[in-house]
Scaffold this active site. Structure first.
Site, PDB file in Angstrom:
ATOM      1  N   ASN A  34       7.168-110.574 -46.268  1.00 22.27           N
ATOM      2  CA  ASN A  34       7.303-109.433 -47.192  1.00 22.27           C
ATOM      3  C   ASN A  34       7.219-109.931 -48.634  1.00 22.27           C
ATOM      4  O   ASN A  34       7.692-111.030 -48.965  1.00 22.27           O
ATOM      5  CB  ASN A  34       8.577-108.627 -46.923  1.00 22.27           C
ATOM      6  CG  ASN A  34       9.859-109.430 -46.915  1.00 22.27           C
ATOM      7  OD1 ASN A  34       9.860-110.606 -46.581  1.00 22.27           O
ATOM      8  ND2 ASN A  34      10.953-108.801 -47.266  1.00 22.27           N
ATOM      9  N   GLU A  58       8.042-108.348 -52.283  1.00 27.61           N
ATOM     10  CA  GLU A  58       8.624-107.218 -53.006  1.00 27.61           C
ATOM     11  C   GLU A  58       8.122-107.168 -54.446  1.00 27.61           C
ATOM     12  O   GLU A  58       7.409-108.070 -54.913  1.00 27.61           O
ATOM     13  CB  GLU A  58      10.156-107.311 -52.927  1.00 27.61           C
ATOM     14  CG  GLU A  58      10.630-107.203 -51.481  1.00 27.61           C
ATOM     15  CD  GLU A  58      12.136-107.160 -51.330  1.00 27.61           C
ATOM     16  OE1 GLU A  58      12.868-107.459 -52.296  1.00 27.61           O
ATOM     17  OE2 GLU A  58      12.583-106.819 -50.219  1.00 27.61           O
ATOM     18  N   CYS A  78       5.335-104.968 -46.696  1.00 23.48           N
ATOM     19  CA  CYS A  78       5.983-105.548 -45.515  1.00 23.48           C
ATOM     20  C   CYS A  78       5.210-106.761 -45.011  1.00 23.48           C
ATOM     21  O   CYS A  78       3.994-106.887 -45.236  1.00 23.48           O
ATOM     22  CB  CYS A  78       6.044-104.519 -44.390  1.00 23.48           C
ATOM     23  SG  CYS A  78       7.230-103.199 -44.659  1.00 23.48           S
ATOM     24  N   GLU A 119       4.333-107.392 -41.976  1.00 25.74           N
ATOM     25  CA  GLU A 119       3.290-107.011 -41.011  1.00 25.74           C
ATOM     26  C   GLU A 119       1.999-106.619 -41.737  1.00 25.74           C
ATOM     27  O   GLU A 119       0.898-106.923 -41.279  1.00 25.74           O
ATOM     28  CB  GLU A 119       3.734-105.813 -40.159  1.00 25.74           C
ATOM     29  CG  GLU A 119       4.950-106.057 -39.296  1.00 25.74           C
ATOM     30  CD  GLU A 119       6.252-105.671 -39.998  1.00 25.74           C
ATOM     31  OE1 GLU A 119       6.373-105.933 -41.217  1.00 25.74           O
ATOM     32  OE2 GLU A 119       7.139-105.143 -39.323  1.00 25.74           O
ATOM     33  N   CYS A 134       8.720-101.151 -39.400  1.00 29.73           N
ATOM     34  CA  CYS A 134       8.976 -99.814 -39.949  1.00 29.73           C
ATOM     35  C   CYS A 134       7.884 -98.855 -39.464  1.00 29.73           C
ATOM     36  O   CYS A 134       6.866 -99.276 -38.905  1.00 29.73           O
ATOM     37  CB  CYS A 134       9.020 -99.861 -41.477  1.00 29.73           C
ATOM     38  SG  CYS A 134       7.414-100.066 -42.256  1.00 29.73           S
ATOM     39  N   CYS A 182       4.404 -99.583 -40.695  1.00 36.48           N
ATOM     40  CA  CYS A 182       3.791-100.774 -40.079  1.00 36.48           C
ATOM     41  C   CYS A 182       3.403-100.520 -38.633  1.00 36.48           C
ATOM     42  O   CYS A 182       2.414-101.073 -38.147  1.00 36.48           O
ATOM     43  CB  CYS A 182       4.714-101.980 -40.212  1.00 36.48           C
ATOM     44  SG  CYS A 182       4.678-102.634 -41.892  1.00 36.48           S
TER      45      CYS A 182
HETATM   46  N1  THU Z   1      10.285-105.157 -44.207  1.00 40.30           N
HETATM   47  C1  THU Z   1       9.254-105.787 -43.593  1.00 40.30           C
HETATM   48  O1  THU Z   1       8.697-106.752 -44.114  1.00 40.30           O
HETATM   49  N2  THU Z   1       8.849-105.323 -42.395  1.00 40.30           N
HETATM   50  C2  THU Z   1       9.412-104.251 -41.743  1.00 40.30           C
HETATM   51  O2  THU Z   1       8.913-103.832 -40.711  1.00 40.30           O
HETATM   52  C3  THU Z   1      10.623-103.643 -42.280  1.00 40.30           C
HETATM   53  C4  THU Z   1      10.959-103.996 -43.678  1.00 40.30           C
HETATM   54  C5  THU Z   1      10.725-105.638 -45.534  1.00 40.30           C
HETATM   55  C6  THU Z   1      10.378-104.714 -46.671  1.00 40.30           C
HETATM   56  C7  THU Z   1      11.396-105.110 -47.709  1.00 40.30           C
HETATM   57  O3  THU Z   1      10.876-106.194 -48.457  1.00 40.30           O
HETATM   58  C8  THU Z   1      12.576-105.609 -46.900  1.00 40.30           C
HETATM   59  O4  THU Z   1      12.111-105.794 -45.571  1.00 40.30           O
HETATM   60  C9  THU Z   1      13.756-104.677 -46.897  1.00 40.30           C
HETATM   61  O5  THU Z   1      13.375-103.395 -46.533  1.00 40.30           O
END
Ligand code: THU
Length: 134
Positions: free
Chosen positions: A43, A45, A54, A56, A87, A90
């Site tokens: 991920n 941000e 994310c 994925e 999520c 994704c």
């Molecule tokens: N996140 C992912 O990388 N993949 C997911 O399927 C769920 C959430 C990350 C996004 C964000 O940077 C952190 O987790 C908190 O939500």
């Protein structure tokens, strides 16, 4: 090494590079493509929160950029108290390149804890075949 172990190691390695200064929730994902190649990401941000991506999404983009169009399996790893599931967005990204039986492995940093199929997590999804594109 078993393929799911390779996915696990790749996702954990990518997770070490996760850029998550806002949530401090570090995620790694690895995708097994049809060729047998594995694409991993983390991920990333952003101070403008909705711009974050994310793990994925990055792994799927790397797969597509390499010219691959079929996902055989996905592994997602994090170290939260609860197991990380992809999520909703994704799951839809995975669905674009996968089928109902595509395996999704969920892991913490010590082990793979659960194996699902895409249809378990996203029983209905919006299919590109429903668009009038041909
Ligand atoms: N996140 C992912 O990388 N993949 C997911 O399927 C769920 C959430 C990350 C996004 C964000 O940077 C952190 O987790 C908190 O939500």
């Amino acid at each position: 090494m078993e393929i799911k172990q390779i996915l696990f190691e790749s996702a954990k390695k990518a997770r070490l590079n996760a850029y998550a200064p806002y949530s401090e929730y570090f995620v790694g994902a690895a995708v097994l493509a049809e060729s047998g190649n594995v694409y991993a990401s983390c991920n990333v941000e952003n101070v403008s929160f909705p711009c974050g991506v994310c793990a994925e999404a990055g792994a799927i983009s790397a797969m597509a950029a390499a010219g691959e169009r079929k996902i055989k399996a996905v592994l997602v790893v994090s170290d939260g108290k609860e197991l990380v599931y992809p999520c909703g967005a994704c799951l839809q990204r995975i669905a674009e390149f996968a089928d109902d039986n595509t395996l999704i492995y969920l892991a913490d940093t010590s082990e793979i804890r659960k194996t699902c199929r895409l249809q378990d997590l996203l029983p209905y999804n919006f299919k590109a075949t429903e668009l009038a594109h041909d």
